[in-house]
Write a protein that holds these residues in place. Structure first.
Motif, PDB file in Angstrom:
ATOM      1  N   ASP A 149      21.077  57.481  32.789  1.00  0.00           N
ATOM      2  CA  ASP A 149      21.238  56.154  33.366  1.00  0.00           C
ATOM      3  C   ASP A 149      22.465  56.087  34.257  1.00  0.00           C
ATOM      4  O   ASP A 149      22.468  55.479  35.313  1.00  0.00           O
ATOM      5  N   ASP A 167      21.776  60.511  21.007  1.00  0.00           N
ATOM      6  CA  ASP A 167      22.750  59.435  21.159  1.00  0.00           C
ATOM      7  C   ASP A 167      23.151  59.215  22.613  1.00  0.00           C
ATOM      8  O   ASP A 167      23.507  58.124  22.996  1.00  0.00           O
ATOM      9  N   SER A 186      16.944  51.341  24.438  1.00  0.00           N
ATOM     10  CA  SER A 186      16.692  50.719  25.740  1.00  0.00           C
ATOM     11  C   SER A 186      16.327  49.244  25.678  1.00  0.00           C
ATOM     12  O   SER A 186      15.699  48.740  26.579  1.00  0.00           O
ATOM     13  N   GLN A 187      16.663  48.573  24.587  1.00  0.00           N
ATOM     14  CA  GLN A 187      16.376  47.135  24.560  1.00  0.00           C
ATOM     15  C   GLN A 187      17.663  46.401  24.903  1.00  0.00           C
ATOM     16  O   GLN A 187      18.307  45.813  24.039  1.00  0.00           O
ATOM     17  N   VAL A 188      18.018  46.469  26.189  1.00  0.00           N
ATOM     18  CA  VAL A 188      19.324  45.987  26.612  1.00  0.00           C
ATOM     19  C   VAL A 188      19.462  44.485  26.411  1.00  0.00           C
ATOM     20  O   VAL A 188      20.480  43.996  25.919  1.00  0.00           O
ATOM     21  N   TYR A 193      22.340  38.653  30.308  1.00  0.00           N
ATOM     22  CA  TYR A 193      21.445  39.715  29.800  1.00  0.00           C
ATOM     23  C   TYR A 193      20.709  39.244  28.558  1.00  0.00           C
ATOM     24  O   TYR A 193      19.561  39.584  28.332  1.00  0.00           O
ATOM     25  N   TRP A 221      15.092  43.363  29.286  1.00  0.00           N
ATOM     26  CA  TRP A 221      15.415  44.393  30.266  1.00  0.00           C
ATOM     27  C   TRP A 221      15.583  45.725  29.551  1.00  0.00           C
ATOM     28  O   TRP A 221      16.166  45.770  28.461  1.00  0.00           O
ATOM     29  N   ASN A 222      15.086  46.792  30.150  1.00  0.00           N
ATOM     30  CA  ASN A 222      15.202  48.094  29.494  1.00  0.00           C
ATOM     31  C   ASN A 222      16.362  48.927  30.047  1.00  0.00           C
ATOM     32  O   ASN A 222      16.535  50.078  29.699  1.00  0.00           O
ATOM     33  N   GLY A 223      17.138  48.334  30.946  1.00  0.00           N
ATOM     34  CA  GLY A 223      18.295  49.049  31.465  1.00  0.00           C
ATOM     35  C   GLY A 223      17.991  49.838  32.725  1.00  0.00           C
ATOM     36  O   GLY A 223      18.900  50.337  33.368  1.00  0.00           O
ATOM     37  N   GLY A 243      19.843  43.788  22.791  1.00  0.00           N
ATOM     38  CA  GLY A 243      21.166  44.245  22.380  1.00  0.00           C
ATOM     39  C   GLY A 243      22.238  43.243  22.793  1.00  0.00           C
ATOM     40  O   GLY A 243      23.165  42.954  22.025  1.00  0.00           O
ATOM     41  N   ALA A 244      22.095  42.699  23.992  1.00  0.00           N
ATOM     42  CA  ALA A 244      23.073  41.715  24.459  1.00  0.00           C
ATOM     43  C   ALA A 244      23.044  40.467  23.589  1.00  0.00           C
ATOM     44  O   ALA A 244      24.093  39.895  23.257  1.00  0.00           O
ATOM     45  N   ALA A 273      20.855  48.656  22.218  1.00  0.00           N
ATOM     46  CA  ALA A 273      21.223  48.625  23.636  1.00  0.00           C
ATOM     47  C   ALA A 273      21.274  50.020  24.234  1.00  0.00           C
ATOM     48  O   ALA A 273      20.852  50.225  25.366  1.00  0.00           O
ATOM     49  N   PHE A 274      21.819  50.981  23.496  1.00  0.00           N
ATOM     50  CA  PHE A 274      22.078  52.278  24.120  1.00  0.00           C
ATOM     51  C   PHE A 274      21.153  53.394  23.662  1.00  0.00           C
ATOM     52  O   PHE A 274      21.134  54.459  24.244  1.00  0.00           O
ATOM     53  N   TYR A 276      26.885  48.803  32.958  1.00  0.00           N
ATOM     54  CA  TYR A 276      26.159  48.761  34.228  1.00  0.00           C
ATOM     55  C   TYR A 276      27.085  48.433  35.404  1.00  0.00           C
ATOM     56  O   TYR A 276      26.848  48.862  36.522  1.00  0.00           O
ATOM     57  N   LYS A 336      20.176  59.301  27.122  1.00  0.00           N
ATOM     58  CA  LYS A 336      19.649  58.207  27.917  1.00  0.00           C
ATOM     59  C   LYS A 336      20.751  57.528  28.729  1.00  0.00           C
ATOM     60  O   LYS A 336      20.589  57.298  29.933  1.00  0.00           O
ATOM     61  N   THR A 337      21.853  57.243  28.079  1.00  0.00           N
ATOM     62  CA  THR A 337      22.927  56.585  28.821  1.00  0.00           C
ATOM     63  C   THR A 337      23.484  57.498  29.901  1.00  0.00           C
ATOM     64  O   THR A 337      23.849  57.036  30.968  1.00  0.00           O
ATOM     65  N   ILE A 347      28.006  46.050  26.907  1.00  0.00           N
ATOM     66  CA  ILE A 347      26.716  46.387  27.514  1.00  0.00           C
ATOM     67  C   ILE A 347      26.741  46.164  29.034  1.00  0.00           C
ATOM     68  O   ILE A 347      26.493  47.093  29.798  1.00  0.00           O
ATOM     69  N   PRO A 348      27.077  44.957  29.509  1.00  0.00           N
ATOM     70  CA  PRO A 348      27.126  44.787  30.969  1.00  0.00           C
ATOM     71  C   PRO A 348      28.197  45.660  31.625  1.00  0.00           C
ATOM     72  O   PRO A 348      28.000  46.130  32.745  1.00  0.00           O
ATOM     73  N   VAL A 382      10.414  57.974  25.961  1.00  0.00           N
ATOM     74  CA  VAL A 382      11.315  56.843  26.227  1.00  0.00           C
ATOM     75  C   VAL A 382      11.976  57.027  27.589  1.00  0.00           C
ATOM     76  O   VAL A 382      12.084  56.089  28.382  1.00  0.00           O
TER      77      VAL A 382
END
Lengths: 447, 299, 304
Positions: free
Chosen positions: A97, A90, C272-274, C48, C53-55, C277-278, C268-269, B151, A93-94, B147-148, A116
């Protein structure tokens, strides 16, 4: 959620004791010394380079803590801190990142997991480190192959494991049963146990991933090793009749026959072990990572035996074997050199005993089982892997892409829940594989 | 008092002859009130039984859970709490929750009351536009920006720090709080501020010395509401607060549960540790909670 | 928007100028933080959703409406939306009905109203995670209260793994949501009932209306304000539901309880299909905006 829980349960099982055992009061009060994650734990000197490790062994895992302590003593220039993370899938990855992740992580190998991360550019390539430390010389090639994606190596696979049937020897003796030689024998054993009101096999699939192992066992035995490898590599369709049958038998027929506990989808993996510990269930189809749990008298006092799931229609069996998780280094690791040194230490001669004796885990190195004091079950596993690796099958989920795994795990719950047929599941698996081929995330494991 | 008369009206229905009426009346009233309390008590039990069961389970051993899952614990095991507190590191998570909640509540109140006051009492060019802008925020769920925001927080290096929760929570708290404070300030008599101004106060001191103290009830309702929101927040910290050292209590509980999936009493003790403080705060400031949550609804 | 003073800046009196400047000064701190951490990401979400985008890649590949076209053909999205729909229907009607029942019962004269209110409201203050853990325990297949009670009263055949059975999982989650929410509806309805004109109820009684008629024709219309408001609130909450599902079932078994928020999180999280997901999060935004819009129109009509 799925596979990441796999590695910790033995620790909290030991930690919490079995529900059924009334002595467990003793087992569950020992929180264990803190493992260095606490604020107060030995503040290292300032000039040491810090290495943060996330793994899935559970906080109080004695074996791995021992290795960390040894490493920190042997390498005064570094300081390793380990944190047990169970929800890795869960959050890993984040976190990476976000730059809030670990330097070193112990994560499932295969394109669906570490792959991944590698594709997202979050892992550090290790090809140079393999040269520098000559890892190829004593680490088995498979440990490198499984942690390589698109021709680049990112980690060292660990935990050689096999999947088969554990059984309660006391119950088998009392019922006059023996380990079966064929699938039909196996069904007869189930029938006999059921007649005595004993659950033939405990199975909890709430966590979704256990179904992947069941499928791996049956597809190995029915489709055979080569065909399974071809399907994993995207060269053979998953809706071939052999695979449909590999779904039909364990997920439909045996469910309908009442050979498992009820509510398979609602029972967790750990609860299914409880059913086995308490003697309510006689068998468990799962992997050698449970050896530690099944040989621990705090959990179960009956002797536990093991056999590979037997031959179906006289076909050659191909029991799943492979690697569980592996060590990887984050792209943003503060001290890559330190991380290399730690990985090197993990699989050096001085730690083999910690893995085997402390954690009942088989590291991916050449070793002699007789040099260590380990349980018969573990010794059996080591010898099987060393001698019969060529004929063994695969754990599917650590080799297949993430979209395939999602499909597989969700779909099997639906098959068990009777909202989907075996054929539909097979078709969906094939569709997921085709999608993965298009995206280029399939791992080729054909020779 | 008016309610009693309603009861009488209510139970009078369907009555016929004078004597029968008296008997039927009484009988109906009796049955009616029996039924009424039966329903009320049923839903009371529905509310609290699960909570008691959590507490009861948290005081058992795993053996007792297996033997008698529903019953009361035969011997009370407080050790579960000690163990959850230490190995579950709830002490640390508790501290984290406090560290993030205090600034969130403080700044939401401060900024929202300033803006609410400005929008309510100081008409200016664009004030309506600004207000509508804030109102739009009431209609957009957090999921629309999560989501944004991840980042953005990453770029400004907030991720992995307490700021990752504090600052976005303040922004997310603005729409409702401003709406709420503006409504309250609008309801205060205009003359109050004017009088103070004549006494030579500037705008800020009118707000600070006169208006804000008058808005006490609204502020305290908002404090309670925002505190509860910050304390119970889940999705936001799940995404932005993953680092172990900064996890708030609720997130800590989620991870704790997956670490000890097998030890149900310990998990229940963990749940109780998270539950009890907010329940106590609620019981003490009940009225404020209800006011805060129902505010705006009945306007 | 239109009520802003028509006068130009230069025509304002010094006092009005000072007030206007002060007004901005009061609003600016809130506005800045809101703009940066709310409005900005909102527009980024839209952006987005138009990219693949994969992030991690430095480049966000612009794909126009590609993600939205993919959404239309994504059976999992439609399945999730279906679950959300069931969720909002049952999850809105039931707690409001319970709240109304309890509200009217107390309003028409019951002792201990503060005590009842305190208890009914209790679950509302709990975190979703706590609620989810409590109810996971209640639904536990082996030790859970539901199955224990069923077995205890001889209804063994009804006992099941409530969260593991595709037929019951979503309803089991909904029960949890309703449990945690009817107290909120009750309290708001109680507040609304304070404003109900009791003399109208009495008048209806004299006219021979029975209890049900009085409830439907006299009390409910006077509560319409409050009822539309909780309905809108609950609907929006239902479209965005996340925590209970995420903690209790992770969308399982299979995809039987997957809702749009958990699906968005996963894409999204976790996968990685940001960009995709958006786009999913935009679907949620749209649902919320439409619901809010309808609600605002309804209110306007009520006010006339």
């Amino acid at each position: 959620m799925s596979t990441s829980l796999r590695h910790t349960r033995r620790d909290f099982l030991r930690f919490s004791g079995g529900l059924s055992a009334s002595i467990l009061a003793v087992a569950c009060v020992t929180p264990g010394a803190d493992t260095g994650t606490d604020d107060t734990a030995g503040e290292p000197a300032v000039e040491k380079e810090q290495i943060l490790v996330w793994d899935q062994f559970g906080e109080d895992s004695v074996g791995v803590n021992e290795i960390v302590v040894k490493f920190n003593e042997a390498h005064p220039e570094y300081h390793v801190t380990r944190e047990a993370q169970t929800n890795m899938r869960d959050i890993l990855k984040t976190s990476l990142d976000a730059g809030a992740g670990p330097d070193v992580m112990y994560y499932d190998t295969g394109p669906g997991f570490a792959g991944v991360l590698a594709r997202a550019g979050l892992l550090l390539p290790l090809d140079d480190a393999y040269e520098q430390y000559a890892w190829n010389e004593h680490i088995l090639p498979i440990a490198r192959e499984r942690a390589s994606f698109d021709g680049v190596t990112y980690g060292i696979g660990n935990e050689l494991e096999i999947v088969g049937t554990f059984y309660n020897e006391r119950i088998f003796d009392e019922q006059g049963l023996a380990a079966p030689d064929t699938h039909d024998d196996f069904l007869a054993v189930c029938e006999a146990l059921k007649a005595q009101d004993i659950i033939p096999m405990a199975w909890g699939n709430q966590n979704k991933w256990p179904a992947g192992h069941t499928f791996s066992v049956f597809s190995g035995n029915i489709a055979g090793k080569d065909n399974l490898a071809a399907a994993i590599s995207g060269e053979l369709a998953w809706n071939e009749p052999d695979f449909v049958e590999s779904i039909q038998i364990p997920f439909v027929d045996m469910v309908d026959a009442g050979y498992y506990n009820t509510d398979i989808n609602a029972v967790t993996y750990d609860d299914s072990n409880l059913l086995f510990y308490s003697g309510q269930a006689a068998m468990r189809l799962t992997g050698s990572w449970m050896i530690d749990g099944y040989t621990n008298p705090d959990n179960i006092t009956d002797p536990v035996g093991f056999f590979f799931y037997p031959s179906i229609r006289e076909k050659v069996i191909a029991p799943p074997a492979g690697l569980g998780s592996g060590y990887f280094i984050g792209r943003d690791a503060q001290s890559p050199e330190g991380a290399f040194a730690y990985l090197n230490f993990l699989f050096s001669d001085e730690t083999i005993g910690d893995w085997l004796e402390g954690m009942a885990m088989i590291p991916p190195v050449r070793l002699n089982a007789d040099d260590y004091s380990i349980s018969d079950l573990l010794r059996f596993t080591i010898i099987e892997i060393q001698q019969n690796a060529e004929s063994m099958g695969f754990n599917i989920d650590v080799l297949t892409p993430d979209n395939y795994n999602t499909m597989m795990f969700d779909g099997f719950q639906e098959v068990i829940g009777k909202v989907k047929t075996a054929q539909e599941q097979a078709d969906d698996l094939e569709a997921a594989m085709q999608e993965a081929i298009e995206r280029g995330t399939v791992m080729d494991i054909t020779p | 008092m008016q309610n009693t008369s309603t009861v009488q009206e209510w139970s009078r229905m369907g009555a016929r002859g004078p004597r029968q009426r008296a008997v039927r009346d009484r009988l109906l009233r009796y049955i009616g009130s029996l039924l009424r309390y039966a329903i009320l008590i049923f839903f009371t039990l529905v509310c609290i039984t699960p909570l008691f069961w959590v507490i009861a389970s948290s005081l058992k051993t795993t053996g007792q859970i297996a033997a008698n899952p529903l019953g009361f614990p035969t011997e009370i095991r407080w050790d579960n709490y000690i163990e959850a507190w230490t190995v579950g590191r709830f002490g640390k998570y508790f501290k984290n929750s406090v560290i993030v909640s205090i600034p969130i509540v403080t700044f939401v109140i401060l900024l929202a009351s300033l803006a609410g006051y400005g929008l309510a009492r100081l008409r200016f060019h664009g004030s309506n536009f600004v207000f509508v802008l804030f109102l739009l925020g009431l209609m957009v769920p957090f999921q629309s920006i999560m989501i944004p925001l991840f980042y953005i927080l990453k770029d400004i290096r907030f991720l992995g720090t307490y700021w990752a929760m504090i600052v976005p929570s303040i922004a997310l708290g603005m729409p409702f709080s401003i709406f709420f404070m503006r409504a309250y300030f609008s309801g205060l008599p205009q003359e109050l501020g004017d009088a103070a101004e004549i006494d030579g106060c500037n705008e800020f001191s009118v707000y600070w010395r006169v208006m804000l103290p008058l808005a006490g009830p609204a502020v305290s309702a908002l404090v309670v509401l925002q505190f509860m929101g910050a304390w119970n927040a889940f999705l936001l910290p799940l995404i932005y607060m993953q680092k172990e050292e900064i996890r708030p209590l609720v997130l800590g509980l989620m991870f704790f549960r997956s670490r000890y999936t097998q030890n149900y009493p310990l998990t229940m003790a963990g749940a109780a540790i998270v539950m009890v403080p907010i329940v106590i705060v609620y019981l003490v400031f009940q009225r404020r909670f209800v006011q805060g949550l129902t505010a705006g609804a009945v306007k | 928007m239109t009520t802003a003073a028509p006068v130009r800046w230069g025509q304002l009196s010094p006092r009005a100028k000072r007030k206007a400047l002060a007004g901005w000064a009061f609003v600016v701190p809130a506005l800045l933080i809101y703009a940066f951490f709310f409005i900005q990401p909102f527009f980024y979400s839209i952006y987005y959703s138009l990219t693949d985008w994969n992030g991690a890649d430095p480049v966000k590949q612009f794909v126009g409406l590609g993600n939205y076209i993919k959404l239309a053909g994504d059976s999992l999205l439609w399945q999730a939306l279906g679950h959300n729909l069931i969720w909002v229907i049952i999850g809105t009607v039931s707690p409001i009905a319970i709240g109304l029942l309890l509200g009217v019962l107390i309003w028409t004269g019951a002792l201990g109203r503060v005590l009842f209110r305190t208890i009914y409201f209790l679950p509302v203050v709990l975190s979703e995670v706590v609620i989810a853990i409590i109810w996971n325990w209640i639904y536990h297949p082996l030790f859970g209260a539901v199955n224990q009670i069923l077995r205890g009263i001889g209804l063994d055949h009804l006992a099941r793994g409530w969260l593991g059975d595709p037929q019951t999982a979503l309803l089991a989650l909904l029960m949890t949501a309703i449990w945690s929410y009817y107290g909120f509806c009750f309290v708001i309805i109680m507040a609304g009932l304070q404003n109900v004109d009791i003399s109208l109820v009495e008048a209806a009684t004299i006219d021979g209306a029975n209890g049900w008629q009085r409830f439907i024709h006299v009390i409910v219309p006077q509560l319409s304000h409050v009822l539309t408001m909780i309905t809108a609130f609950t609907l929006i909450g239902g479209f965005n539901v996340f925590g209970i599902v995420f903690v209790m079932t992770q969308g399982g078994p299979g995809t039987a309880t997957q809702v749009i928020a958990t699906y968005t999180y996963r894409k999204a999280f976790q996968e990685s299909q940001v960009g995709y997901g958006a786009a999913l999060s935009m679907v949620m935004t749209l649902l919320s905006l439409v619901t809010s819009y309808i609600f605002i129109r309804l209110r306007e009509r009520q006010e006339q």
